[in-house]
Scaffold this active site. Structure first.
Site, PDB file in Angstrom:
ATOM      1  CB  SER A 105      -0.846   0.040   1.484  1.00  0.00           C
ATOM      2  OG  SER A 105      -1.704  -1.052   1.313  1.00  0.00           O
ATOM      3  CG  HIS A 126      -2.294  -0.780  -3.778  1.00  0.00           C
ATOM      4  ND1 HIS A 126      -2.674   0.574  -3.318  1.00  0.00           N
ATOM      5  CD2 HIS A 126      -2.960  -1.145  -2.550  1.00  0.00           C
ATOM      6  CE1 HIS A 126      -3.023   0.685  -2.381  1.00  0.00           C
ATOM      7  NE2 HIS A 126      -3.044  -0.414  -1.425  1.00  0.00           N
ATOM      8  CD  GLU A 138      -3.342   3.826  -6.215  1.00  0.00           C
ATOM      9  OE1 GLU A 138      -3.509   4.649  -6.386  1.00  0.00           O
ATOM     10  OE2 GLU A 138      -2.777   2.888  -4.538  1.00  0.00           O
ATOM     11  CG  ASN A 176      -2.469   3.801   0.734  1.00  0.00           C
ATOM     12  OD1 ASN A 176      -4.084   4.090   1.472  1.00  0.00           O
ATOM     13  ND2 ASN A 176      -2.896   3.099   0.426  1.00  0.00           N
TER      14      ASN A 176
HETATM   15  N1  LIG Z   1      -5.961  -4.320   4.430  1.00  0.00           N
HETATM   16  C1  LIG Z   1      -5.602  -3.586   3.177  1.00  0.00           C
HETATM   17  O1  LIG Z   1      -6.671  -3.274   3.337  1.00  0.00           O
HETATM   18  C2  LIG Z   1      -4.939  -3.431   2.283  1.00  0.00           C
HETATM   19  C3  LIG Z   1      -5.209  -2.964   1.302  1.00  0.00           C
HETATM   20  C4  LIG Z   1      -4.618  -2.740  -0.010  1.00  0.00           C
HETATM   21  C5  LIG Z   1      -2.753  -3.327   0.083  1.00  0.00           C
HETATM   22  N2  LIG Z   1      -2.850  -3.901   1.690  1.00  0.00           N
HETATM   23  C6  LIG Z   1      -1.438  -4.406   1.382  1.00  0.00           C
HETATM   24  O2  LIG Z   1      -1.277  -6.428   0.987  1.00  0.00           O
HETATM   25  C7  LIG Z   1      -0.374  -6.691   2.004  1.00  0.00           C
HETATM   26  C8  LIG Z   1      -0.826  -7.492   3.315  1.00  0.00           C
HETATM   27  O3  LIG Z   1      -1.928  -7.299   4.019  1.00  0.00           O
HETATM   28  P1  LIG Z   1      -3.339  -7.347   5.381  1.00  0.00           P
HETATM   29  O4  LIG Z   1      -3.604  -6.376   5.506  1.00  0.00           O
HETATM   30  O5  LIG Z   1      -3.550  -8.325   4.215  1.00  0.00           O
HETATM   31  O6  LIG Z   1      -1.924  -8.396   6.326  1.00  0.00           O
HETATM   32  P2  LIG Z   1      -2.613  -9.502   7.554  1.00  0.00           P
HETATM   33  O7  LIG Z   1      -1.449  -8.936   8.544  1.00  0.00           O
HETATM   34  O8  LIG Z   1      -3.726  -9.621   7.359  1.00  0.00           O
HETATM   35  O9  LIG Z   1      -2.423 -10.717   6.277  1.00  0.00           O
HETATM   36  C9  LIG Z   1      -0.624 -11.171   5.756  1.00  0.00           C
HETATM   37  C10 LIG Z   1      -0.795 -12.110   5.483  1.00  0.00           C
HETATM   38  O10 LIG Z   1       0.869 -12.880   5.255  1.00  0.00           O
HETATM   39  C11 LIG Z   1       1.324 -13.861   5.796  1.00  0.00           C
HETATM   40  N3  LIG Z   1       2.098 -13.587   6.080  1.00  0.00           N
HETATM   41  C12 LIG Z   1       3.309 -13.365   6.658  1.00  0.00           C
HETATM   42  N4  LIG Z   1       5.178 -12.969   6.384  1.00  0.00           N
HETATM   43  C13 LIG Z   1       5.007 -14.210   4.851  1.00  0.00           C
HETATM   44  C14 LIG Z   1       5.710 -15.288   4.487  1.00  0.00           C
HETATM   45  N5  LIG Z   1       7.432 -14.470   4.419  1.00  0.00           N
HETATM   46  N6  LIG Z   1       5.519 -15.588   3.494  1.00  0.00           N
HETATM   47  C15 LIG Z   1       4.328 -15.972   3.713  1.00  0.00           C
HETATM   48  N7  LIG Z   1       3.147 -15.120   4.193  1.00  0.00           N
HETATM   49  C16 LIG Z   1       3.638 -14.048   5.182  1.00  0.00           C
HETATM   50  C17 LIG Z   1       0.913 -13.552   7.203  1.00  0.00           C
HETATM   51  O11 LIG Z   1       0.613 -14.883   8.203  1.00  0.00           O
HETATM   52  C18 LIG Z   1      -0.376 -13.705   7.043  1.00  0.00           C
HETATM   53  O12 LIG Z   1      -1.047 -13.858   6.820  1.00  0.00           O
HETATM   54  C19 LIG Z   1       0.233  -5.704   2.916  1.00  0.00           C
HETATM   55  O13 LIG Z   1       1.182  -4.933   1.979  1.00  0.00           O
HETATM   56  C20 LIG Z   1      -0.297  -4.584   3.000  1.00  0.00           C
HETATM   57  O14 LIG Z   1      -0.196  -2.940   2.531  1.00  0.00           O
HETATM   58  C21 LIG Z   1      -3.505  -3.644   2.604  1.00  0.00           C
END
Ligand SMILES: NC(=O)c1ccc[n+]([C@@H]2O[C@H](COP(=O)([O-])OP(=O)(O)OC[C@H]3O[C@@H](n4cnc5c(N)ncnc54)[C@H](O)[C@@H]3O)[C@@H](O)[C@H]2O)c1
Length: 272
Positions: A105, A126, A138, A176
């Site tokens: 993000s 994104h 994005e 963002n």
């Molecule tokens: N939450 C949102 O609204 C949102 C929106 C757009 C983008 N994002 C981006 O998406 C990404 C994930 O966000 P999220 O909210 O799903 O986070 P989250 O913490 O809910 O999920 C991340 C997952 O990745 C797993 N993980 C961590 N390290 C790992 C590895 N080395 N190999 C495999 N799995 C691994 C964790 O166990 C966890 O389940 C981030 O980069 C975030 O910025 C999030």
């Protein structure tokens, strides 16, 4: 996000591998996808047979050796070191034709790209939360991203039913960056004890926002939102107006991460 992207991909007909290194989280993700699809069947938006087919298209795995694909979308924690390590492992397992995309993000896509083995095949993709529903994607390019990769990812976003917007890598990309004051100013009002979470959310929803800032932060995850706020603040040379709030930090320390932990600015424990 990974779970939502996998659900979307399989729904749109792609054979999909959902890799999550924590088997317990993987099981939860599997159950969550099944529940969502079952809900769609009950609402008659999906037939039982389609549900089965979608589910069968997903290979749920905690084994990284399964991660061989034409396009890989990384969606792990918002931490550049962790993303670079994983992306390089994936580059090693795949050919130099594979495209590696990140769903970050707020991290510098250029910074990550400069540290991985195939920078020309690397791009930001994104999605917004929830990925199966939100239309915008994005497509974030670096100076090293090849034109062919941009075209393929724009095409993929369209095949997934999304509206892709190509943008050059910049702190927070477009959405963002524009959205940051929405959260930060609302948090300042709370810091100054001017009003409450519920009043701010209700007022902003009454002006036309689909969700108020606190409901939205709880949906995004307060850990993710705090990481994004901090990353943008650093990358933009710490402008006072974008300084993350101590309330965000407290929420993370107390593990009040929002919907995913059962409590954030609101209590979700009764819904689980
Ligand atoms: N939450 C949102 O609204 C949102 C929106 C757009 C983008 N994002 C981006 O998406 C990404 C994930 O966000 P999220 O909210 O799903 O986070 P989250 O913490 O809910 O999920 C991340 C997952 O990745 C797993 N993980 C961590 N390290 C790992 C590895 N080395 N190999 C495999 N799995 C691994 C964790 O166990 C966890 O389940 C981030 O980069 C975030 O910025 C999030």
């Amino acid at each position: 996000m990974g779970s939502g992207i996998a659900q979307l991909s399989a729904t749109m007909g792609f054979n999909t591998i959902l890799y999550e290194y924590n088997p317990e989280v993987l099981e939860k993700s599997k159950a969550a996808i099944e529940k969502i699809l079952q809900g769609l069947v009950e609402k008659k938006k999906l037939q039982e047979i389609e549900k089965k087919e979608i589910f069968q298209r997903i290979d749920f795995t905690s084994d990284i050796d399964h991660c061989v694909a034409e396009i890989i979308i990384e969606a792990i924690i918002e931490n550049p070191g962790a993303k670079i390590d994983l992306l390089n492992q994936l580059a090693g397992l795949n050919t130099d034709k594979t495209i590696l995309a990140t769903n970050t993000s707020s991290l510098s896509v250029t910074g990550i790209g400069n540290n991985i083995l195939i920078p020309g095949r690397f791009i930001g993709m994104h999605f917004f939360n929830p990925a199966p529903v939100m239309k915008l994607v994005e497509v974030v390019t670096t100076e090293k991203t090849s034109k062919e990769v941009i075209q393929i990812i724009v095409g993929l976003a369209k095949k997934l039913g999304k509206t892709p917007v190509v943008c050059k890598d910049a702190p927070g990309f477009i959405v963002n960056r524009v959205a940051r004051p929405f959260y930060i100013e609302s948090l300042r009002l709370l810091e100054e004890e001017k009003t409450s979470v519920v009043v701010i959310d209700e007022l902003l929803e009454a002006t036309g926002f689909k969700m108020g800032p606190f409901k939205l932060m709880d949906l995004i995850g307060n850990d993710v939102n705090y990481a994004v706020s901090s990353s943008l603040y650093e990358q933009l040379n710490k402008p006072g107006r974008l300084m993350p709030s101590y309330i965000q930090k407290e929420k993370v320390e107390k593990k009040e991460l929002g919907k995913k932990s059962g409590k954030g600015y609101y209590d979700y424990s009764k819904n689980n």
